[in-house]
Design an enzyme around this catalytic site. Sequence first.
Site, PDB file in Angstrom:
ATOM      1  N   TRP A   1      -6.573  15.281 -22.232  1.00 17.08           N
ATOM      2  CA  TRP A   1      -7.180  14.456 -23.299  1.00 17.08           C
ATOM      3  C   TRP A   1      -8.291  13.524 -22.789  1.00 17.08           C
ATOM      4  O   TRP A   1      -8.126  12.901 -21.747  1.00 17.08           O
ATOM      5  CB  TRP A   1      -6.074  13.606 -23.935  1.00 17.08           C
ATOM      6  CG  TRP A   1      -6.495  12.696 -25.040  1.00 17.08           C
ATOM      7  CD1 TRP A   1      -7.125  13.034 -26.187  1.00 17.08           C
ATOM      8  CD2 TRP A   1      -6.275  11.278 -25.113  1.00 17.08           C
ATOM      9  NE1 TRP A   1      -7.312  11.923 -26.978  1.00 17.08           N
ATOM     10  CE2 TRP A   1      -6.803  10.835 -26.340  1.00 17.08           C
ATOM     11  CE3 TRP A   1      -5.684  10.353 -24.246  1.00 17.08           C
ATOM     12  CZ2 TRP A   1      -6.762   9.497 -26.734  1.00 17.08           C
ATOM     13  CZ3 TRP A   1      -5.633   9.031 -24.629  1.00 17.08           C
ATOM     14  CH2 TRP A   1      -6.172   8.606 -25.864  1.00 17.08           C
TER      15      TRP A   1
ATOM     16  N   ASP B   1      -0.727  19.919 -20.028  1.00 13.99           N
ATOM     17  CA  ASP B   1      -0.711  19.655 -21.469  1.00 13.99           C
ATOM     18  C   ASP B   1      -2.124  19.680 -22.052  1.00 13.99           C
ATOM     19  O   ASP B   1      -3.065  19.160 -21.439  1.00 13.99           O
ATOM     20  CB  ASP B   1      -0.080  18.272 -21.710  1.00 13.99           C
ATOM     21  CG  ASP B   1       0.090  17.979 -23.187  1.00 13.99           C
ATOM     22  OD1 ASP B   1       0.777  18.769 -23.864  1.00 13.99           O
ATOM     23  OD2 ASP B   1      -0.477  16.982 -23.678  1.00 13.99           O
TER      24      ASP B   1
ATOM     25  N   TYR C   1      -8.734  18.550 -28.136  1.00 10.69           N
ATOM     26  CA  TYR C   1      -9.304  17.936 -26.928  1.00 10.69           C
ATOM     27  C   TYR C   1     -10.654  18.581 -26.614  1.00 10.69           C
ATOM     28  O   TYR C   1     -10.730  19.780 -26.311  1.00 10.69           O
ATOM     29  CB  TYR C   1      -8.363  18.064 -25.724  1.00 10.69           C
ATOM     30  CG  TYR C   1      -7.022  17.368 -25.881  1.00 10.69           C
ATOM     31  CD1 TYR C   1      -6.771  16.489 -26.937  1.00 10.69           C
ATOM     32  CD2 TYR C   1      -6.003  17.567 -24.975  1.00 10.69           C
ATOM     33  CE1 TYR C   1      -5.548  15.853 -27.086  1.00 10.69           C
ATOM     34  CE2 TYR C   1      -4.767  16.930 -25.105  1.00 10.69           C
ATOM     35  CZ  TYR C   1      -4.553  16.086 -26.178  1.00 10.69           C
ATOM     36  OH  TYR C   1      -3.335  15.469 -26.312  1.00 10.69           O
TER      37      TYR C   1
ATOM     38  N   SER D   1       0.216   8.885 -22.194  1.00  9.05           N
ATOM     39  CA  SER D   1      -0.346   7.597 -21.760  1.00  9.05           C
ATOM     40  C   SER D   1       0.684   6.711 -21.062  1.00  9.05           C
ATOM     41  O   SER D   1       0.841   5.535 -21.401  1.00  9.05           O
ATOM     42  CB  SER D   1      -0.993   6.864 -22.934  1.00  9.05           C
ATOM     43  OG  SER D   1      -2.137   7.554 -23.395  1.00  9.05           O
TER      44      SER D   1
ATOM     45  N   THR E   1      -9.131  11.432 -13.789  1.00  7.70           N
ATOM     46  CA  THR E   1     -10.544  11.810 -13.773  1.00  7.70           C
ATOM     47  C   THR E   1     -11.023  12.078 -12.346  1.00  7.70           C
ATOM     48  O   THR E   1     -12.124  12.561 -12.151  1.00  7.70           O
ATOM     49  CB  THR E   1     -11.431  10.694 -14.380  1.00  7.70           C
ATOM     50  OG1 THR E   1     -11.268   9.510 -13.592  1.00  7.70           O
ATOM     51  CG2 THR E   1     -11.060  10.403 -15.828  1.00  7.70           C
TER      52      THR E   1
ATOM     53  N   GLN F   1      -6.696  10.032  -8.070  1.00  9.32           N
ATOM     54  CA  GLN F   1      -5.775   9.490  -9.088  1.00  9.32           C
ATOM     55  C   GLN F   1      -4.528  10.366  -9.213  1.00  9.32           C
ATOM     56  O   GLN F   1      -3.406   9.858  -9.249  1.00  9.32           O
ATOM     57  CB  GLN F   1      -6.480   9.390 -10.439  1.00  9.32           C
ATOM     58  CG  GLN F   1      -7.603   8.358 -10.464  1.00  9.32           C
ATOM     59  CD  GLN F   1      -8.300   8.288 -11.814  1.00  9.32           C
ATOM     60  OE1 GLN F   1      -8.055   9.094 -12.698  1.00  9.32           O
ATOM     61  NE2 GLN F   1      -9.204   7.336 -11.954  1.00  9.32           N
TER      62      GLN F   1
ATOM     63  N   LEU G   1       0.460   5.440 -18.248  1.00 11.16           N
ATOM     64  CA  LEU G   1      -0.231   4.368 -17.502  1.00 11.16           C
ATOM     65  C   LEU G   1      -0.984   3.448 -18.463  1.00 11.16           C
ATOM     66  O   LEU G   1      -1.858   2.694 -18.026  1.00 11.16           O
ATOM     67  CB  LEU G   1      -1.221   4.980 -16.493  1.00 11.16           C
ATOM     68  CG  LEU G   1      -0.613   5.900 -15.420  1.00 11.16           C
ATOM     69  CD1 LEU G   1      -1.713   6.499 -14.538  1.00 11.16           C
ATOM     70  CD2 LEU G   1       0.381   5.118 -14.560  1.00 11.16           C
TER      71      LEU G   1
ATOM     72  N   GLN H   1       6.849  14.481 -28.275  1.00 13.55           N
ATOM     73  CA  GLN H   1       5.844  13.900 -27.373  1.00 13.55           C
ATOM     74  C   GLN H   1       5.318  12.592 -27.968  1.00 13.55           C
ATOM     75  O   GLN H   1       4.386  12.599 -28.772  1.00 13.55           O
ATOM     76  CB  GLN H   1       4.684  14.887 -27.141  1.00 13.55           C
ATOM     77  CG  GLN H   1       3.688  14.348 -26.129  1.00 13.55           C
ATOM     78  CD  GLN H   1       2.552  15.307 -25.767  1.00 13.55           C
ATOM     79  OE1 GLN H   1       1.417  14.878 -25.570  1.00 13.55           O
ATOM     80  NE2 GLN H   1       2.831  16.584 -25.646  1.00 13.55           N
TER      81      GLN H   1
HETATM   82  N1  LIG Z   1       0.350  13.822 -28.291  1.00 13.87           N
HETATM   83  C1  LIG Z   1      -0.629  12.974 -28.432  1.00 13.87           C
HETATM   84  O1  LIG Z   1      -0.963  12.542 -29.540  1.00 13.87           O
HETATM   85  C2  LIG Z   1      -1.372  12.524 -27.212  1.00 13.87           C
HETATM   86  C3  LIG Z   1      -2.290  11.467 -27.266  1.00 13.87           C
HETATM   87  C4  LIG Z   1      -2.931  11.093 -26.104  1.00 13.87           C
HETATM   88  C5  LIG Z   1      -2.660  11.747 -24.901  1.00 13.87           C
HETATM   89  N2  LIG Z   1      -1.776  12.795 -24.880  1.00 13.87           N
HETATM   90  C6  LIG Z   1      -1.471  13.543 -23.631  1.00 13.87           C
HETATM   91  O2  LIG Z   1      -1.150  12.633 -22.586  1.00 13.87           O
HETATM   92  C7  LIG Z   1      -2.040  12.861 -21.480  1.00 13.87           C
HETATM   93  C8  LIG Z   1      -2.228  11.601 -20.706  1.00 13.87           C
HETATM   94  O3  LIG Z   1      -2.838  10.577 -21.512  1.00 13.87           O
HETATM   95  P1  LIG Z   1      -3.713   9.481 -20.793  1.00 13.87           P
HETATM   96  O4  LIG Z   1      -4.852  10.138 -20.094  1.00 13.87           O
HETATM   97  O5  LIG Z   1      -3.985   8.410 -21.763  1.00 13.87           O
HETATM   98  O6  LIG Z   1      -2.640   8.989 -19.686  1.00 13.87           O
HETATM   99  P2  LIG Z   1      -2.580   7.775 -18.675  1.00 13.87           P
HETATM  100  O7  LIG Z   1      -1.909   8.345 -17.478  1.00 13.87           O
HETATM  101  O8  LIG Z   1      -1.955   6.597 -19.318  1.00 13.87           O
HETATM  102  O9  LIG Z   1      -4.100   7.402 -18.326  1.00 13.87           O
HETATM  103  C9  LIG Z   1      -4.863   8.246 -17.509  1.00 13.87           C
HETATM  104  C10 LIG Z   1      -6.189   7.601 -17.172  1.00 13.87           C
HETATM  105  O10 LIG Z   1      -5.977   6.406 -16.388  1.00 13.87           O
HETATM  106  C11 LIG Z   1      -6.937   6.349 -15.326  1.00 13.87           C
HETATM  107  N3  LIG Z   1      -6.168   6.507 -14.072  1.00 13.87           N
HETATM  108  C12 LIG Z   1      -5.157   7.371 -13.824  1.00 13.87           C
HETATM  109  N4  LIG Z   1      -4.667   7.206 -12.583  1.00 13.87           N
HETATM  110  C13 LIG Z   1      -5.377   6.198 -12.036  1.00 13.87           C
HETATM  111  C14 LIG Z   1      -5.337   5.563 -10.758  1.00 13.87           C
HETATM  112  N5  LIG Z   1      -4.463   5.908  -9.832  1.00 13.87           N
HETATM  113  N6  LIG Z   1      -6.219   4.553 -10.532  1.00 13.87           N
HETATM  114  C15 LIG Z   1      -7.105   4.178 -11.474  1.00 13.87           C
HETATM  115  N7  LIG Z   1      -7.196   4.754 -12.685  1.00 13.87           N
HETATM  116  C16 LIG Z   1      -6.342   5.758 -12.977  1.00 13.87           C
HETATM  117  C17 LIG Z   1      -7.911   7.504 -15.575  1.00 13.87           C
HETATM  118  O11 LIG Z   1      -8.947   7.063 -16.467  1.00 13.87           O
HETATM  119  P3  LIG Z   1     -10.411   6.570 -16.006  1.00 13.87           P
HETATM  120  O12 LIG Z   1     -10.644   7.035 -14.598  1.00 13.87           O
HETATM  121  O13 LIG Z   1     -11.324   7.206 -17.009  1.00 13.87           O
HETATM  122  O14 LIG Z   1     -10.385   5.081 -16.153  1.00 13.87           O
HETATM  123  C18 LIG Z   1      -7.031   8.499 -16.288  1.00 13.87           C
HETATM  124  O15 LIG Z   1      -7.749   9.441 -17.047  1.00 13.87           O
HETATM  125  C19 LIG Z   1      -3.287  13.413 -22.165  1.00 13.87           C
HETATM  126  O16 LIG Z   1      -4.141  14.086 -21.281  1.00 13.87           O
HETATM  127  C20 LIG Z   1      -2.685  14.345 -23.168  1.00 13.87           C
HETATM  128  O17 LIG Z   1      -2.254  15.535 -22.550  1.00 13.87           O
HETATM  129  C21 LIG Z   1      -1.125  13.179 -26.002  1.00 13.87           C
END
Ligand SMILES: NC(=O)c1ccc[n+]([C@@H]2O[C@H](COP(=O)([O-])OP(=O)(O)OC[C@H]3O[C@@H](n4cnc5c(N)ncnc54)[C@H](OP(=O)(O)O)[C@@H]3O)[C@@H](O)[C@H]2O)c1
Length: 313
Positions: free
Chosen positions: A21, A50, A55, A208, A284, A288, A210, A178
Site C-alpha cells: 500500500w 499483501d 493499490y 499499519s 520503502t 526498513q 508501525l 484485517q
Molecule cells: N486492509 C486495509 O484497509 C489496509 C489499509 C492500509 C494498509 N494495509 C496493508 O498494511 C500494509 C502496511 O501498512 P503501512 O505501510 O501503513 O504499515 P506500517 O508498517 O505502519 O508503515 C510502513 C511505513 O513506515 C515507514 N517505515 C517502516 N519501517 C521503518 C523504519 N525501520 N524506519 C523508518 N521508517 C520506517 C515507511 O514509510 P516511509 O519510508 O515512506 O516514511 C513504511 O512504508 C500495507 O502495505 C497493506 O498491505 C491494509
Amino acid sequence: MRYRQLGKWGMKVSEIALGAWVTYGDTVHDKEVIAEIVKIAYEGGVNFFDNADIYARGKAEEIMGEILADYPRHTLVLSSKTYWPMSKDVNDHGLSRKHIRESITKSLRRFDTDYLDLYFAHRYDQNVPMEEIVTSFSGLVDEGKILYWGTSEWPASRLAEANTFAIANGLHPPVVEQPQYSMLYRDRVEKRILREAERFEMGVVVWSPLAMGMLTGKYDQGLPEGSRFSDDEEMRGYFFSEANQAKVRALKAVADDMGLTRAQLSLAWVLRHTQMSCAITGATKPSQIDESLGAAGVDLPEDVLDRIDEILG
Ligand SMILES: NC(=O)c1ccc[n+]([C@@H]2O[C@H](COP(=O)([O-])OP(=O)(O)OC[C@H]3O[C@@H](n4cnc5c(N)ncnc54)[C@H](OP(=O)(O)O)[C@@H]3O)[C@@H](O)[C@H]2O)c1
C-alpha cells in the site's frame, strides 16, 4: 521467522508480512529497490505478501507479481482485496457478485497466477445482502481461484453474521479479518475484533502496525524529507501530533532496555496476542524491512508490556 495459523485454519503465515500500500508503484517506482526489499523479506522468512487491486490502481499487483514470479509459488501466500472503486462505472466497486468475480479475474491476470491464497473483502458493503457476499467468495474457493477469503475493517457484528450464514449453509466462512492495529490505534481491535475472531476461530492480520512509520521514531524531531508524513498531508493527519511524538520518544528507553529498536518493539507488541496471526508492515527501503524482521520471534515480558501501557496511557 515464526509462522502462525489463521485462527483454526491450516495455512501458516509469517509473523511479519510485507504489504504494498502507498509504496510499490506509488511512492516507490524503482523495481530494483522493490525487488531488493522483497528478497530481504523472503530470505528472512516472510511468506505473506499483501496487496489489493486499488493499490496504485493495479500497478502494485503487477509489480509484486513480476518480482514474486522468481520465487517458488508454493512458498508464497499471496493476497489481494476487492471493494474500492476501480473506475467510475456503476458496478466497478463494492461486493456484488459481479464486481467480486470481475475483480478476481483482473487480479489473477495482473499477478499472472492461477490462484490467490487469500482474498479480502476490503470493507463491508451494506448495499449487498450477506447471502450474495458469502456465496460469491465461497464460490471462488470452490473454483480454486482463491484458497481462503477474509474481511477487512468489517464491523464485529458482520463478522458474526458472515460466519453464521456460511456455517449454516455449508459454505466457506471468512478465515481472517484485517483491521488496523498499533500502539497508537488499539481500541477497536482490543474491544471488539479479537473477541469475535476468537469466537469464530478466525485469524487476525493487522495493518499499519508501525502507525505508518510514526512508531519508528523517525518523526522525533519533525518531518524528515522523503518520509510518508512529510510527503502526504492526509497521511500526516492520522498520527503526526505532539502527543504521539512524546509517547514515541518515551518508548525509546523501553526498546533500548530490550535491545530492540522502536519499530521492532512495536511489531512484537502487536504480535503479543495469541489470536494475532501476523503484522503486515510496509517498507520503502531495504534497511526498513531488515529492521522489521528483527521483531520476529520476540516475546515481550509482562513488565515491559506494563511499561508500554503506562506510556500509552
Ligand atoms: N486492509 C486495509 O484497509 C489496509 C489499509 C492500509 C494498509 N494495509 C496493508 O498494511 C500494509 C502496511 O501498512 P503501512 O505501510 O501503513 O504499515 P506500517 O508498517 O505502519 O508503515 C510502513 C511505513 O513506515 C515507514 N517505515 C517502516 N519501517 C521503518 C523504519 N525501520 N524506519 C523508518 N521508517 C520506517 C515507511 O514509510 P516511509 O519510508 O515512506 O516514511 C513504511 O512504508 C500495507 O502495505 C497493506 O498491505 C491494509
